[in-house]
Design a protein around this motif. Structure first.
Motif, PDB file in Angstrom:
ATOM      1  N   MET A   1      12.548  17.922  42.483  1.00 17.48           N
ATOM      2  CA  MET A   1      12.845  18.977  43.435  1.00 17.48           C
ATOM      3  C   MET A   1      12.797  17.763  44.676  1.00 17.48           C
ATOM      4  N   LYS A   2      13.584  17.767  45.999  1.00 20.03           N
ATOM      5  CA  LYS A   2      13.506  17.028  46.074  1.00 20.03           C
ATOM      6  C   LYS A   2      12.435  17.133  47.815  1.00 20.03           C
ATOM      7  N   LYS A   3      11.710  16.031  48.002  1.00 22.72           N
ATOM      8  CA  LYS A   3      10.535  16.457  49.190  1.00 22.72           C
ATOM      9  C   LYS A   3      11.143  16.625  50.752  1.00 22.72           C
ATOM     10  N   ALA A   4      10.588  17.604  51.177  1.00 19.00           N
ATOM     11  CA  ALA A   4      11.161  17.620  52.713  1.00 19.00           C
ATOM     12  C   ALA A   4      10.569  16.873  53.456  1.00 19.00           C
ATOM     13  N   SER A   5      11.776  16.198  54.327  1.00 26.05           N
ATOM     14  CA  SER A   5      11.428  15.088  55.416  1.00 26.05           C
ATOM     15  C   SER A   5      10.923  15.134  56.890  1.00 26.05           C
ATOM     16  N   LYS A   6       9.783  15.030  57.000  1.00 28.87           N
ATOM     17  CA  LYS A   6       9.567  14.923  58.365  1.00 28.87           C
ATOM     18  C   LYS A   6       9.961  14.308  59.612  1.00 28.87           C
ATOM     19  N   ASP A   7      10.530  13.246  59.037  1.00 33.56           N
ATOM     20  CA  ASP A   7      11.431  12.795  59.828  1.00 33.56           C
ATOM     21  C   ASP A   7      12.210  13.781  60.986  1.00 33.56           C
ATOM     22  N   ARG A   8      12.422  14.045  62.264  1.00 35.34           N
ATOM     23  CA  ARG A   8      13.024  14.650  63.423  1.00 35.34           C
ATOM     24  C   ARG A   8      13.251  13.470  64.268  1.00 35.34           C
ATOM     25  N   VAL A   9      15.087  14.426  64.799  1.00 38.39           N
ATOM     26  CA  VAL A   9      15.609  14.122  66.266  1.00 38.39           C
ATOM     27  C   VAL A   9      15.342  14.706  67.100  1.00 38.39           C
ATOM     28  N   LEU A  10      14.510  13.771  68.442  1.00 42.78           N
ATOM     29  CA  LEU A  10      14.453  14.613  69.438  1.00 42.78           C
ATOM     30  C   LEU A  10      15.299  14.302  70.126  1.00 42.78           C
ATOM     31  N   ILE A  11      16.335  15.118  71.637  1.00 43.80           N
ATOM     32  CA  ILE A  11      16.612  15.617  72.928  1.00 43.80           C
ATOM     33  C   ILE A  11      15.531  15.930  73.522  1.00 43.80           C
ATOM     34  N   GLU A  12      15.162  15.004  74.196  1.00 44.95           N
ATOM     35  CA  GLU A  12      14.237  15.467  76.021  1.00 44.95           C
ATOM     36  C   GLU A  12      15.231  15.686  77.142  1.00 44.95           C
ATOM     37  N   GLY A  13      14.782  16.434  78.156  1.00 42.01           N
ATOM     38  CA  GLY A  13      15.382  16.803  79.798  1.00 42.01           C
ATOM     39  C   GLY A  13      17.210  17.130  79.326  1.00 42.01           C
ATOM     40  N   LEU A  14      17.424  18.000  78.537  1.00 43.52           N
ATOM     41  CA  LEU A  14      18.884  17.795  78.719  1.00 43.52           C
ATOM     42  C   LEU A  14      19.340  19.050  80.295  1.00 43.52           C
ATOM     43  N   THR A  15      19.621  18.726  80.739  1.00 40.84           N
ATOM     44  CA  THR A  15      19.889  19.345  81.948  1.00 40.84           C
ATOM     45  C   THR A  15      21.321  20.187  82.233  1.00 40.84           C
ATOM     46  N   VAL A  16      21.445  21.505  81.738  1.00 45.14           N
ATOM     47  CA  VAL A  16      22.715  21.780  82.249  1.00 45.14           C
ATOM     48  C   VAL A  16      22.516  23.209  82.828  1.00 45.14           C
ATOM     49  N   LEU A  17      23.618  23.198  83.598  1.00 46.16           N
ATOM     50  CA  LEU A  17      23.608  24.263  84.492  1.00 46.16           C
ATOM     51  C   LEU A  17      24.435  25.550  84.472  1.00 46.16           C
ATOM     52  N   THR A  18      23.748  26.661  84.873  1.00 42.10           N
ATOM     53  CA  THR A  18      24.507  27.708  84.378  1.00 42.10           C
ATOM     54  C   THR A  18      24.449  29.199  84.327  1.00 42.10           C
ATOM     55  N   THR A  19      25.136  30.553  84.635  1.00 42.83           N
ATOM     56  CA  THR A  19      24.389  31.918  85.688  1.00 42.83           C
ATOM     57  C   THR A  19      23.382  32.453  84.404  1.00 42.83           C
ATOM     58  N   ILE A  20      22.334  32.781  85.160  1.00 47.88           N
ATOM     59  CA  ILE A  20      21.106  33.382  83.361  1.00 47.88           C
ATOM     60  C   ILE A  20      20.063  33.995  85.149  1.00 47.88           C
ATOM     61  N   GLY A  21      19.347  34.831  84.404  1.00 48.01           N
ATOM     62  CA  GLY A  21      18.455  35.927  85.357  1.00 48.01           C
ATOM     63  C   GLY A  21      19.074  37.062  85.874  1.00 48.01           C
ATOM     64  N   VAL A  22      18.228  37.999  85.665  1.00 48.49           N
ATOM     65  CA  VAL A  22      18.372  39.143  85.252  1.00 48.49           C
ATOM     66  C   VAL A  22      18.543  40.499  86.370  1.00 48.49           C
ATOM     67  N   TYR A  23      18.193  39.070  87.823  1.00 48.68           N
ATOM     68  CA  TYR A  23      18.815  39.901  89.258  1.00 48.68           C
ATOM     69  C   TYR A  23      19.992  39.326  89.498  1.00 48.68           C
ATOM     70  N   ASP A  24      20.615  40.516  90.365  1.00 49.07           N
ATOM     71  CA  ASP A  24      22.141  40.511  91.345  1.00 49.07           C
ATOM     72  C   ASP A  24      21.889  39.677  91.571  1.00 49.07           C
ATOM     73  N   TRP A  25      21.840  38.861  92.309  1.00 52.16           N
ATOM     74  CA  TRP A  25      22.179  37.367  93.241  1.00 52.16           C
ATOM     75  C   TRP A  25      21.879  36.444  92.560  1.00 52.16           C
ATOM     76  N   GLU A  26      20.694  35.933  91.062  1.00 48.21           N
ATOM     77  CA  GLU A  26      21.356  35.254  90.258  1.00 48.21           C
ATOM     78  C   GLU A  26      22.363  36.112  89.128  1.00 48.21           C
ATOM     79  N   LYS A  27      22.927  36.353  89.088  1.00 46.67           N
ATOM     80  CA  LYS A  27      24.203  36.785  88.483  1.00 46.67           C
ATOM     81  C   LYS A  27      25.382  36.010  89.234  1.00 46.67           C
ATOM     82  N   THR A  28      25.113  35.788  90.273  1.00 47.40           N
ATOM     83  CA  THR A  28      26.091  35.109  91.470  1.00 47.40           C
ATOM     84  C   THR A  28      26.245  33.326  91.276  1.00 47.40           C
ATOM     85  N   ILE A  29      25.532  33.296  91.029  1.00 41.95           N
ATOM     86  CA  ILE A  29      24.553  31.843  91.190  1.00 41.95           C
ATOM     87  C   ILE A  29      24.826  30.859  90.045  1.00 41.95           C
TER      88      ILE A  29
END
Length: 122
Positions: A1-29
């Motif tokens: 049985m293969k031992k589960a790896s505790k190794d990790r790969v991290l990506i930090e601070g990936l910045t993305v612009l998108t349309t997000i929000g529940v208010y009508d004005w947020e749906k336009t920016i």
């Protein structure tokens, strides 16, 4: 049985612009989201061989997340986190990951709001 790896790969601070929000004005920016990922990945084969083909390609992971978020519309950062987790697990065969999605502009008198989820391959 293969031992589960505790190794990790991290990506930090990936910045993305998108349309997000529940208010009508947020749906336009576009608003800024910041994504932090921690992904389980056995780094020993790549580290031992210096073979890039054995790595989790963090450039492709970042590109996939950016493209997905930029081309989608969301109401909740919780939805972004769930869908990003599913995308990474399916597309990159990651067994476990932690996703943090931050929306720094959500509350005027707070520097940030965020959600953190952990998901595993079913």
């Amino acid at each position: 049985m293969k031992k589960a790896s505790k190794d990790r790969v991290l990506i930090e601070g990936l910045t993305v612009l998108t349309t997000i929000g529940v208010y009508d004005w947020e749906k336009t920016i576009k608003q800024k989201l910041i994504v932090d990922l921690e992904m389980a990945w056995d780094n020993q084969p790549a580290g031992s061989s210096d073979d890039v083909s054995l790595c989790l390609d963090y450039f492709l992971v970042s590109q996939a997340i950016t493209t997905f978020i930029e081309n989608s519309q969301f109401e909740l950062i919780e939805s972004v986190a769930e869908q990003v987790a599913e995308l990474i697990i399916q597309q990159f065969s990651v067994d476990w990951l932690k996703v943090k999605v931050s929306k720094p502009s959500a509350i005027v008198n707070a520097s940030n709001v965020a959600v953190v989820i952990e998901r595993s391959k079913v």
